[in-house]
Design a protein around this motif. Structure first.
Motif: not given
Length: 121
Positions: A44-54
Motif C-alpha cells: 500500500k501507499r505509505e506516508l514517508v514525510a510531511g511538512v506543514s505551513g508552519r
C-alpha cells in the motif's frame, strides 16, 4: 488547476543518497501542507514525510534520522533528502500537496506523477 512535477529519482547503491524535488505550478493557489508518499510493488501507499505551513514535520519510523523534508515557499517546491538509503526504500515516490484556492475558497488535494527510486544492495 495545480500541477505537481517531481524530479530526482533514480538508481543508487545502498548507503547512497538522493534528493527528490516537487514543484507546484498554476494560478491563484497556496500550498498549505506538503507530503511525500511511496508505494512499493505489492504494498500500500505509505506516508514517508510531511511538512506543514508552519514547518512542523513528521516522518515514518522507517526513515527517521535518514530522510529530511524541506519546503521553499517562494518556489512552491518541496524537497526530500534521502540519505543512507536501503533496498527497502525502493518504491515509487509521490509528492502530495494540500492546496488552498482563493477563487472558490476551497482546499484541494493534488498528487505528482511519481518518481521511481531504486536502491540496489
Amino acid at each position: 488547476q495545480v500541477q505537481l512535477v517531481e524530479s530526482g529519482g533514480g538508481l543508487v547503491q545502498a548507503g547512497g543518497s538522493l534528493r527528490l524535488s516537487c514543484a507546484a505550478s498554476g494560478s491563484d493557489f497556496r500550498i498549505v501542507q506538503w507530503a511525500w508518499y511511496r508505494q512499493a510493488p505489492g504494498k500500500k501507499r505509505e506516508l514517508v514525510a510531511g511538512v506543514s505551513g508552519r514547518g512542523a514535520q513528521n516522518f515514518a519510523d522507517s526513515v527517521k534520522g535518514r530522510f529530511a523534508i524541506s519546503r521553499d515557499n517562494a518556489k512552491n517546491t518541496v524537497y526530500l533528502q534521502m540519505n543512507s538509503l536501503k533496498p527497502d526504500d525502493t518504491a515509487v515516490y509521490y509528492c502530495n500537496a494540500e492546496v488552498y484556492r482563493g477563487r472558490d475558497l476551497r482546499f484541494y488535494d493534488y498528487w505528482g506523477q511519481g518518481t521511481q527510486v531504486t536502491v540496489s544492495s
